[in-house]
Design an enzyme around this catalytic site. Structure first.
Site, short mmCIF file in Angstrom:
data_model
loop_
_atom_site.label_atom_id
_atom_site.label_comp_id
_atom_site.label_asym_id
_atom_site.label_seq_id
_atom_site.Cartn_x
_atom_site.Cartn_y
_atom_site.Cartn_z
CB SER A 1 -0.88 0.00 1.24
OG SER A 1 -1.71 1.13 1.24
CG ASN B 1 6.24 7.60 3.13
OD1 ASN B 1 5.10 8.04 3.37
ND2 ASN B 1 6.61 6.36 3.47
CB ILE C 1 2.15 10.20 1.42
CG1 ILE C 1 3.39 9.47 0.86
CG2 ILE C 1 1.19 10.58 0.30
CD1 ILE C 1 4.22 10.22 -0.12
N GLY C 2 0.96 11.49 4.04
CA GLY C 2 -0.21 12.01 4.75
C GLY C 2 -1.52 11.47 4.24
CG ASN D 1 -1.97 2.03 7.76
OD1 ASN D 1 -1.21 1.82 8.70
ND2 ASN D 1 -1.86 3.07 6.96
CB CYS E 1 -2.32 6.27 11.34
SG CYS E 1 -2.45 8.02 11.09
CB THR F 1 7.43 3.31 7.57
OG1 THR F 1 6.27 4.00 8.08
CG2 THR F 1 7.25 3.10 6.08
N GLY G 1 12.49 0.68 2.89
CA GLY G 1 13.57 0.34 1.97
C GLY G 1 14.59 -0.60 2.59
C1 LIG Z 1 5.66 6.38 -0.30
C2 LIG Z 1 5.07 5.38 0.65
C3 LIG Z 1 3.72 5.44 0.97
C4 LIG Z 1 3.15 4.53 1.83
N1 LIG Z 1 1.80 4.57 2.11
C5 LIG Z 1 1.23 3.62 2.90
C6 LIG Z 1 -0.18 3.60 3.13
O1 LIG Z 1 -0.91 4.43 2.59
N2 LIG Z 1 -0.70 2.63 3.92
C7 LIG Z 1 0.11 1.69 4.52
O2 LIG Z 1 -0.40 0.82 5.21
N3 LIG Z 1 1.46 1.68 4.32
C8 LIG Z 1 2.02 2.63 3.52
N4 LIG Z 1 3.39 2.60 3.30
C9 LIG Z 1 4.22 1.55 3.93
C10 LIG Z 1 4.48 0.41 2.94
O3 LIG Z 1 3.28 -0.19 2.53
C11 LIG Z 1 5.42 -0.64 3.56
O4 LIG Z 1 4.80 -1.24 4.66
C12 LIG Z 1 6.74 -0.05 4.01
O5 LIG Z 1 7.17 0.90 3.06
C13 LIG Z 1 7.84 -1.08 4.21
O6 LIG Z 1 8.11 -1.82 3.06
P1 LIG Z 1 9.27 -1.43 2.01
O7 LIG Z 1 10.54 -1.32 2.79
O8 LIG Z 1 9.28 -2.53 1.01
O9 LIG Z 1 8.89 -0.13 1.40
C14 LIG Z 1 3.96 3.52 2.43
C15 LIG Z 1 5.33 3.47 2.11
C16 LIG Z 1 5.88 4.37 1.23
C17 LIG Z 1 7.34 4.27 0.91
#
Ligand SMILES: Cc1cc2nc3c(=O)[nH]c(=O)nc-3n(C[C@H](O)[C@H](O)[C@H](O)COP(=O)(O)O)c2cc1C
Ligand SMILES: Cc1cc2nc3c(=O)[nH]c(=O)nc-3n(C[C@H](O)[C@H](O)[C@H](O)COP(=O)(O)OP(=O)(O)OC[C@H]3O[C@@H](n4cnc5c(N)ncnc54)[C@H](O)[C@@H]3O)c2cc1C
Ligand SMILES: Cc1cc2nc3c(=O)[nH]c(=O)nc-3n(C[C@H](O)[C@H](O)[C@H](O)COP(=O)(O)OP(=O)(O)OC[C@H]3O[C@@H](n4cnc5c(N)ncnc54)[C@H](O)[C@@H]3O)c2cc1C
Ligand SMILES: Cc1cc2nc3c(=O)[nH]c(=O)nc-3n(C[C@H](O)[C@H](O)[C@H](O)COP(=O)(O)O)c2cc1C
Ligand code: FES
Ligand code: FES
Lengths: 308, 283, 308, 283
Positions: free
Chosen positions: A23, A71, A73-74, A132, A135, A198, A222
């Site tokens: 997501s 990030n 994004i909000g 999620n 938050c 994150t 990441g």
């Molecule tokens: C730009 C961005 C936007 C994200 N938006 C959401 C979100 O809207 N809802 C959510 O549950 N996680 C969100 N995440 C978290 C990711 O879904 C994921 O759990 C997290 O980035 C860790 O995985 P990764 O290291 O592969 O990115 C976001 C991550 C990124 C980088």
């Protein structure tokens, strides 16, 4: 070895392969669908939806850090109604082709979580819902939904009551004991856990003496966070018996294999999509390659297969 | 499995990569597919090094698009880690890029086009100027920079039309901001379209000139980016909209980088900044 | 600008500059003392000491991860008595030259923490003591010392009672709310907080299907964790008024400046010493350079100077 | 401010870096200071790329030390990210290294030295052989590898003394483990000293041969490293000691990489593995 079997059974969900896009990093699939046929994926988890449209945070929303990004994004999104009307229908063809479409639900109150979940569940447009609950901005409260076992129990139980599709609960890593939170979520009716979201972090521009993100803090994702994610997946998999989507820093097939070995049944690709528009596709292909090289007939052989 | 946009991921090869000033480089890439389809104002995301670091690609506008040679050119300033790494790439080496991305300038029916560039912002205007002149339009360029050293491509513009230059230190041209010669010009003449690129204060000034004069203007904007393809909502820029807040966020990478000056907001209406959203680790 | 003033007052401690080397990454200084004159440093925090000699964990003890490393050394040390007899005396000359020598104390019980602290404090060989309460292996308990406010309060208060030198408490980042822990430590008498210790993590060799560390899990450090560390330092500095040593992923003078801006009064360099034997010296020199370039006369101007 | 050991941080330049087999490379570095002081059995930590990634330097033994040319040579196998990056370094490029590190072999008064190398473990033995012969000693080499392709430096050893080769697949020499020709040799002759380097099973066999025959043997060991200079205790290897547990951990980087075979432990006494220490995030 010519053919390997990549199918997995993720709790109540059947996946053609264990790779999901996470997501917030994949929009509603539309943009990446121009780069490759999304039916190559096990499933896609779409951008978070809230009850009303949300503008999101002012820019800058992204900062790069060593091995990762922050990030904030909000939760910019058109709101669940607009998403149901416009964003989810184009994805239905994918579902017919065996790629799951999963809704991600965010909220600022118990009511909002329930309302959004119910609409999505009733819409028939998603195979599952991912909650999620990481938050920290909560109406009236100030305590995060996802960081205290009791709150986790309450919100998951409330949502469970209105959710007719499989329920995935996505956990925050910013906690003292992830297993405690995992237990609460499971007890309250989660079918599947996804971890991790994150890590809370911050970046500063020393010369300008200012935070880089307008929101000051943001979420770290990441490759940098992969060790933390692997450990939490392993820890939860050791502690209890619930299917897990392992997420955090996966950029290659080998990374995916590591999460499966640690005990995940499926994996989620987030930041890798930002690093390369073919990021998630490469994980699918490389995982298959890995299985062939290692002469493993079914990906299920990897799951929880860590030798300690 | 791959679809049409996958062609945008391409391995280009470095033809040349040399400093124009100690911190401004001129990169020429052999990239036939890109040169064939790119439009002025579009940009590319450059993978400055193979492997995982740095995490993200870097966005750069196309300075020049040479269909015949199958080459594109970029002018970049060394401001941080990514651009620093980029300076080390030598002729013959491969660089993976993603592009063309974004919408590019839209010259419409404009006969006389004013190009207003500040510093690095001059770079993408040359591609637009070359296309405009090739299509039989007339251009007039207003170029500004810190010092004469940073006045990019002045000669190239002079070959294409009338050019006004200013510098912050007066080392070349008048000591003024680039909005000055533009305003002077507009006192007596009319432009059908203004294309602007440069630092935010310059763009603000440009917007207000265009607004007051009623001249159509397109601005090429910058924002920190994640994906570059419209999916992550990282590159938000506020534009006017019929919402309760009076604006929405658009994506610089996908809805831009070129926006109409009249729709862009350089400061948010009222309580906007407070309306944060989910902070601290979430997204 | 020719001369900049790098001195800081870290609670009761006077530092010639804000750069300390962190425990476990600098031994007892001996090895790095062959590379440069350690009096260039603000101070050195030596390897953790326990009541008895400890063998440490079987190898492998180190794994590399994107932007960082995992370690599970297992507190190998000669025991506090041997350290007092052999390791600390050679460092006394440094103290005379204005570089602080700080003991790092670990333990497996309240008693052990107190005993080791008392011996070190009584020895007169250290300028301060840093309490490492982030070790999850606790005699009889199982709950970590550093992750629950009550335990933190108890251990810090007990140690405080036997400690006649300034007391630094080093916090674990593996907690839901770092400010809660910080409050407890401060209330119990900590003079200074250092944060952060390593993040809990794990690395897997997918082909061998085995964890890379013999200990399975380890502590993540290095540039990868800098955003998390910065955020925790900022959060604690916002919440309370206690001097902070900011630690986590610092490899450059700019990194150090970021931590000072976030609210730290001093900074600690750990993994950077492993990346380059001159790592900590470079941070000292680059920080001075940064101040000159930014025309900042005193490093104290940076402390807490973030513009939000 | 800098002290003597800071000289060990040096920028070397690549003279040559070419594959011997698809996954084994031969790297020659111009490094006069290093060549002047390095001893056989010592190693260097190589910074395979500038910048932060990968985090750590990679340890490699010196394969050859050429004082006259001011050059050192390394033979490395591509097994992961770091060695993969290293293959891309071209002649003329700079590589930062840290070294010489560790203790090196100690030839003592030995007149006849047996060199026992398996796979990549053959690499550091050549430097020792060259020194031994130069000092008027006699050597006999026992070299083993997976296949003939991986039998490093066979010709070089043949120029220096008697050589026995074996391979796992019998493609060159006998199809056997390298302990086989050594044992055969020791049936009739005596060695004053054995120097061994190679995979753990080989080293174990070597240790047991040396123990039973009462021959002095030095083994060059490997361990994952952090600092390389003895400070982080990352590179622990168990050696016998008069402690309650019967062993302590020594540092491969500082107390080694060369250890006496009789002191090294390839498996821990009894409950040792359980004696963990502070796990899970701490150190
Ligand atoms: C730009 C961005 C936007 C994200 N938006 C959401 C979100 O809207 N809802 C959510 O549950 N996680 C969100 N995440 C978290 C990711 O879904 C994921 O759990 C997290 O980035 C860790 O995985 P990764 O290291 O592969 O990115 C976001 C991550 C990124 C980088
Ligand atoms: C559409 C577009 C076109 C651009 N065209 C040019 C050009 O033609 N010439 C040129 O010199 N620069 C251009 N820029 C700015 C250029 O992208 C940044 O200077 C560059 O990314 C800085 O990278 P760095 O690693 O050196 O800096 P760092 O500060 O180390 O970068 C850290 C992160 O911030 C991002 N970032 C930092 N500054 C900017 C910025 N101003 N805009 C966007 N992202 C930024 C980086 O991409 C990276 O993700 C353009 C930016 C955009 C968005
Ligand atoms: C004293 C010493 C001398 C050595 N000499 C040679 C030599 O002459 N030729 C040669 O080919 N190899 C040699 N090695 C092994 C060599 O260091 C590793 O193969 C190399 O570090 C692998 O790096 P990588 O990034 O390709 O692998 P990755 O697996 O990606 O490395 C990840 C991390 O693990 C470490 N690592 C992985 N394997 C080893 C290993 N076997 N030993 C130590 N660290 C390891 C790496 O250094 C790095 O920190 C030596 C090792 C030591 C300790
Ligand atoms: C190899 C290694 C050993 C460590 N040993 C200790 C220790 O004994 N006591 C302690 O309090 N912290 C120890 N730490 C943690 C560091 O002191 C430091 O808090 C952490 O590594 C974060 O800083 P860094 O990112 O700069 O390394 C160790 C870290 C490393 C990498
Ligand atoms: S950078 Fe991802 S949407 Fe623009
Ligand atoms: S690698 Fe640090 S002590 Fe050996």
């Amino acid at each position: 070895m010519d053919k390997v079997d990549c199918r997995v059974q993720l709790g109540p969900l059947k996946l053609k392969n264990p790779v999901l896009t996470m997501s917030g990093t994949f929009g509603f699939g539309q943009e990446y669908g121009k780069y490759y046929d999304l039916s190559a994926l096990g499933g896609i988890i779409v951008k978070a939806m809230t009850a009303n449209p949300r503008l999101g945070n002012p820019p800058p929303r992204i900062a790069e850090t060593p091995g990762g990004i922050l990030n904030a994004i909000g939760l910019q999104n058109p709101g669940v109604d607009a998403a149901i009307a416009e964003e989810l229908p184009p994805l239905q063809d994918l579902r017919r082709r065996g790629t799951l479409v999963i809704g991600n639900v965010s909220g600022y109150s118990f009511d909002e979580y329930c309302a959004v979940t119910k609409k999505l569940s009733d819409s028939g447009l998603v195979d599952a819902i991912e909650l999620n609950i990481s938050c920290p901005n909560v109406k009236g409260g100030g305590m995060a939904f996802g960081t205290h076992p009791d709150t986790v129990y309450k919100v998951v139980a409330s949502v469970r009551a209105v959710c007719d599709v499989p329920l995935i609960v996505k956990l925050s890593p910013n906690v003292t004991d992830i297993t405690e939170i995992a237990f609460s979520a499971a007890k309250a009716g989660a079918d599947i856990l996804s971890l991790i979201n994150t890590l809370s972090g911050m970046a500063i521009d020393a010369k300008r003496r200012r935070p880089i993100l307008s929101n000051v803090t943001g979420g770290l994702s990441g490759p940098a966070i992969k060790p933390v994610a692997l450990k939490m997946v392993y820890q939860v998999a050791q502690a209890m018996d619930i299917p897990i989507i392992g997420v955090g820093g996966i950029v290659s097939g080998t990374d995916a294999a590591e999460f499966l070995l640690a005990g995940a049944t499926a994996v989620g690709v987030g930041t890798a999509n930002l690093m390369d528009p073919l990021g998630a596709l490469k994980v699918v292909q490389e995982l298959e390659q890995f299985l062939k090289e290692q002469k493993i007939r079914s990906v299920t052989e990897l799951i929880g297969g860590l030798i300690v | 499995m791959l679809r049409e946009d996958a062609r945008k991921l391409q391995l280009t090869s470095v033809v040349d990569n040399r400093p124009l000033t100690p911190d401004v480089y001129h990169l020429i890439l052999k990239a036939p597919k890109l040169a064939a389809e790119a439009k002025p104002g579009q940009f590319v995301m450059v993978k400055v090094a193979p492997g995982l670091e740095p995490t993200l690609r870097r966005p750069f506008s196309l300075h020049r698009i040479d269909r015949e040679m199958g080459q594109v050119e970029i002018i970049y300033q060394v401001v941080g880690r990514g651009t620093d790494i980029l300076t080390a790439r030598r002729a013959g080496e491969g660089i993976e890029i993603l592009g063309p991305l974004g919408n590019g300038f839209c010259l419409q029916e404009a006969k006389l086009i004013g190009l207003v560039g500040g510093g690095m912002g001059i770079a993408p205007l040359l591609a637009a100027a070359e296309q405009a002149v090739q299509e039989g339009r007339e251009i007039v360029a207003f170029l500004g920079a810190r010092t004469g050293d940073y006045l990019l491509a002045q000669e190239e513009f002079e070959r294409l039309g009338q050019v006004f230059v200013v510098t912050d230190d007066g080392s070349v041209g008048e000591k003024a901001l680039v909005s000055k010669p533009l305003q002077d010009y507009l006192q007596t003449k009319q432009l059908d379209l203004i294309l602007g690129c440069g630092p935010t204060p310059m763009l603000k000034a440009l917007k207000s000139i265009a607004d007051t004069q009623g001249t159509l203007a397109q601005l090429s904007l910058e924002q920190r980016m994640g994906c570059g393809v419209g999916a992550c909502l990282g590159c938000a820029f506020p534009v006017k909209a019929n919402t309760p807040e009076g604006y929405i966020y658009k994506r610089v990478c996908y809805d831009g980088p070129v926006f109409w000056a009249h729709e862009v907001l350089f400061s948010l209406p009222n309580e906007a900044a407070k309306q944060g959203g989910c902070s601290g680790g979430q997204s």
